[in-house]
Design a protein around this motif. Sequence first.
Motif, PDB file in Angstrom:
ATOM      1  N   ILE A  14      31.455  43.983  39.589  1.00 19.60           N
ATOM      2  CA  ILE A  14      31.938  44.111  38.209  1.00 19.60           C
ATOM      3  C   ILE A  14      33.155  45.031  38.150  1.00 19.60           C
ATOM      4  O   ILE A  14      34.142  44.730  37.472  1.00 19.60           O
ATOM      5  N   ALA A  15      33.105  46.139  38.858  1.00 15.31           N
ATOM      6  CA  ALA A  15      34.238  47.071  38.881  1.00 15.31           C
ATOM      7  C   ALA A  15      35.479  46.402  39.471  1.00 15.31           C
ATOM      8  O   ALA A  15      36.594  46.563  38.954  1.00 15.31           O
ATOM      9  N   ALA A  16      35.302  45.626  40.530  1.00 13.71           N
ATOM     10  CA  ALA A  16      36.427  44.920  41.145  1.00 13.71           C
ATOM     11  C   ALA A  16      36.998  43.874  40.188  1.00 13.71           C
ATOM     12  O   ALA A  16      38.220  43.740  40.055  1.00 13.71           O
ATOM     13  N   PHE A  17      36.110  43.151  39.507  1.00 15.01           N
ATOM     14  CA  PHE A  17      36.559  42.145  38.544  1.00 15.01           C
ATOM     15  C   PHE A  17      37.363  42.778  37.421  1.00 15.01           C
ATOM     16  O   PHE A  17      38.448  42.308  37.075  1.00 15.01           O
ATOM     17  N   VAL A  18      36.858  43.842  36.825  1.00 14.74           N
ATOM     18  CA  VAL A  18      37.545  44.509  35.717  1.00 14.74           C
ATOM     19  C   VAL A  18      38.885  45.085  36.181  1.00 14.74           C
ATOM     20  O   VAL A  18      39.894  44.983  35.483  1.00 14.74           O
ATOM     21  N   THR A  19      38.904  45.675  37.370  1.00 20.78           N
ATOM     22  CA  THR A  19      40.144  46.224  37.912  1.00 20.78           C
ATOM     23  C   THR A  19      41.198  45.131  38.098  1.00 20.78           C
ATOM     24  O   THR A  19      42.354  45.298  37.692  1.00 20.78           O
ATOM     25  N   LEU A  20      40.823  44.012  38.695  1.00 25.38           N
ATOM     26  CA  LEU A  20      41.756  42.898  38.878  1.00 25.38           C
ATOM     27  C   LEU A  20      42.216  42.324  37.535  1.00 25.38           C
ATOM     28  O   LEU A  20      43.389  41.995  37.360  1.00 25.38           O
ATOM     29  N   TRP A  21      41.292  42.203  36.597  1.00 27.49           N
ATOM     30  CA  TRP A  21      41.593  41.674  35.274  1.00 27.49           C
ATOM     31  C   TRP A  21      42.667  42.533  34.591  1.00 27.49           C
ATOM     32  O   TRP A  21      43.676  42.032  34.124  1.00 27.49           O
ATOM     33  N   PHE A  22      42.442  43.845  34.580  1.00 33.20           N
ATOM     34  CA  PHE A  22      43.388  44.753  33.942  1.00 33.20           C
ATOM     35  C   PHE A  22      44.730  44.759  34.669  1.00 33.20           C
ATOM     36  O   PHE A  22      45.784  44.834  34.039  1.00 33.20           O
ATOM     37  N   ARG A  23      44.707  44.665  35.982  1.00 36.96           N
ATOM     38  CA  ARG A  23      45.948  44.686  36.758  1.00 36.96           C
ATOM     39  C   ARG A  23      46.788  43.451  36.467  1.00 36.96           C
ATOM     40  O   ARG A  23      48.011  43.537  36.296  1.00 36.96           O
ATOM     41  N   GLN A  27      50.489  43.403  34.635  1.00 39.28           N
ATOM     42  CA  GLN A  27      51.679  42.812  35.246  1.00 39.28           C
ATOM     43  C   GLN A  27      52.314  41.762  34.339  1.00 39.28           C
ATOM     44  O   GLN A  27      53.539  41.710  34.188  1.00 39.28           O
ATOM     45  N   GLU A  28      51.489  40.928  33.720  1.00 44.63           N
ATOM     46  CA  GLU A  28      52.004  39.902  32.814  1.00 44.63           C
ATOM     47  C   GLU A  28      52.725  40.524  31.629  1.00 44.63           C
ATOM     48  O   GLU A  28      53.839  40.132  31.294  1.00 44.63           O
ATOM     49  N   LEU A  29      52.071  41.491  30.990  1.00 39.71           N
ATOM     50  CA  LEU A  29      52.652  42.095  29.797  1.00 39.71           C
ATOM     51  C   LEU A  29      53.875  42.945  30.131  1.00 39.71           C
ATOM     52  O   LEU A  29      54.842  42.973  29.361  1.00 39.71           O
ATOM     53  N   ARG A  30      53.855  43.609  31.258  1.00 39.32           N
ATOM     54  CA  ARG A  30      55.016  44.407  31.662  1.00 39.32           C
ATOM     55  C   ARG A  30      56.212  43.498  31.930  1.00 39.32           C
ATOM     56  O   ARG A  30      57.343  43.782  31.534  1.00 39.32           O
ATOM     57  N   THR A  31      55.971  42.364  32.587  1.00 38.07           N
ATOM     58  CA  THR A  31      57.043  41.412  32.874  1.00 38.07           C
ATOM     59  C   THR A  31      57.653  40.870  31.586  1.00 38.07           C
ATOM     60  O   THR A  31      58.875  40.829  31.432  1.00 38.07           O
ATOM     61  N   LYS A  32      56.798  40.464  30.658  1.00 35.30           N
ATOM     62  CA  LYS A  32      57.299  39.937  29.382  1.00 35.30           C
ATOM     63  C   LYS A  32      57.973  41.035  28.570  1.00 35.30           C
ATOM     64  O   LYS A  32      58.963  40.787  27.886  1.00 35.30           O
ATOM     65  N   GLY A  33      57.455  42.251  28.617  1.00 33.18           N
ATOM     66  CA  GLY A  33      58.086  43.371  27.915  1.00 33.18           C
ATOM     67  C   GLY A  33      59.462  43.682  28.483  1.00 33.18           C
ATOM     68  O   GLY A  33      60.401  43.972  27.735  1.00 33.18           O
ATOM     69  N   TYR A  80      56.233  37.126  24.455  1.00 29.70           N
ATOM     70  CA  TYR A  80      55.476  38.361  24.679  1.00 29.70           C
ATOM     71  C   TYR A  80      54.252  38.407  23.769  1.00 29.70           C
ATOM     72  O   TYR A  80      53.145  38.684  24.217  1.00 29.70           O
ATOM     73  N   ASN A  81      54.456  38.133  22.485  1.00 25.80           N
ATOM     74  CA  ASN A  81      53.339  38.194  21.538  1.00 25.80           C
ATOM     75  C   ASN A  81      52.294  37.123  21.816  1.00 25.80           C
ATOM     76  O   ASN A  81      51.099  37.356  21.628  1.00 25.80           O
ATOM     77  N   GLN A  82      52.729  35.947  22.284  1.00 24.70           N
ATOM     78  CA  GLN A  82      51.767  34.901  22.642  1.00 24.70           C
ATOM     79  C   GLN A  82      50.896  35.336  23.812  1.00 24.70           C
ATOM     80  O   GLN A  82      49.682  35.111  23.804  1.00 24.70           O
ATOM     81  N   PRO A  87      43.133  35.520  24.287  1.00 29.40           N
ATOM     82  CA  PRO A  87      41.856  36.240  24.258  1.00 29.40           C
ATOM     83  C   PRO A  87      41.595  37.082  25.514  1.00 29.40           C
ATOM     84  O   PRO A  87      41.088  38.199  25.415  1.00 29.40           O
ATOM     85  N   GLN A  88      41.965  36.584  26.677  1.00 27.25           N
ATOM     86  CA  GLN A  88      41.702  37.334  27.905  1.00 27.25           C
ATOM     87  C   GLN A  88      42.655  38.510  28.077  1.00 27.25           C
ATOM     88  O   GLN A  88      42.408  39.394  28.903  1.00 27.25           O
ATOM     89  N   ASN A  89      43.744  38.562  27.310  1.00 30.39           N
ATOM     90  CA  ASN A  89      44.708  39.652  27.425  1.00 30.39           C
ATOM     91  C   ASN A  89      44.604  40.669  26.291  1.00 30.39           C
ATOM     92  O   ASN A  89      45.150  41.760  26.398  1.00 30.39           O
ATOM     93  N   ARG A  90      43.945  40.301  25.216  1.00 28.21           N
ATOM     94  CA  ARG A  90      43.938  41.133  24.010  1.00 28.21           C
ATOM     95  C   ARG A  90      43.271  42.493  24.245  1.00 28.21           C
ATOM     96  O   ARG A  90      43.853  43.538  23.951  1.00 28.21           O
ATOM     97  N   ILE A  91      42.073  42.512  24.782  1.00 25.69           N
ATOM     98  CA  ILE A  91      41.339  43.773  24.969  1.00 25.69           C
ATOM     99  C   ILE A  91      42.007  44.664  26.006  1.00 25.69           C
ATOM    100  O   ILE A  91      42.298  45.831  25.717  1.00 25.69           O
ATOM    101  N   PRO A  92      42.304  44.166  27.218  1.00 23.30           N
ATOM    102  CA  PRO A  92      42.964  45.051  28.182  1.00 23.30           C
ATOM    103  C   PRO A  92      44.343  45.506  27.702  1.00 23.30           C
ATOM    104  O   PRO A  92      44.729  46.656  27.902  1.00 23.30           O
ATOM    105  N   GLY A  93      45.075  44.603  27.057  1.00 23.35           N
ATOM    106  CA  GLY A  93      46.394  44.965  26.556  1.00 23.35           C
ATOM    107  C   GLY A  93      46.322  46.084  25.540  1.00 23.35           C
ATOM    108  O   GLY A  93      47.102  47.039  25.570  1.00 23.35           O
ATOM    109  N   PHE A  94      45.368  45.984  24.626  1.00 23.03           N
ATOM    110  CA  PHE A  94      45.187  47.026  23.613  1.00 23.03           C
ATOM    111  C   PHE A  94      44.787  48.350  24.259  1.00 23.03           C
ATOM    112  O   PHE A  94      45.321  49.407  23.919  1.00 23.03           O
TER     113      PHE A  94
END
Length: 111
Positions: A14-23, A27-33, A80-82, A87-94
């Motif tokens: 679970i820790a590995a999954f959450v870490t990869l998910w957030f990473r 990366q996606e949001l930083r690239t679009k930003g 960027y806003n899209q 849904p999979q980006n909303r919680i970690p992004g926030f």
Amino acid sequence: MTATIAYVIAAISIAAFVTLWFRIVYQELRTKGNMVNSAKMQLTACHKYYMQAETDQEKQDAKFVLLRSEDIYRQSIVLYNQILKKPQNRIPGFLMGFLQIKEMGKDDLYL
């Protein structure tokens, strides 16, 4: 003993999954930003070029480039806003501090 090992393996998974998910989201949001920031710098440069144009032909060419640059800037904000609204980006992004970018008005674009 066997249950403890299973719980430890589950916790690590679970820790590995959450870490990869957030990473991946970071990366996606930083690239679009970065794309939005780059488009904003390009827009500012195009506006400066438009303001410095002297002849009618230069002004017309600069206006065309400026309008194209504005369109690119708006599209980058939409992308960027899209990505952020998925849904999979909303919680970690926030949780990582990524916020929606508001589209600026015509008067605010060149400040």
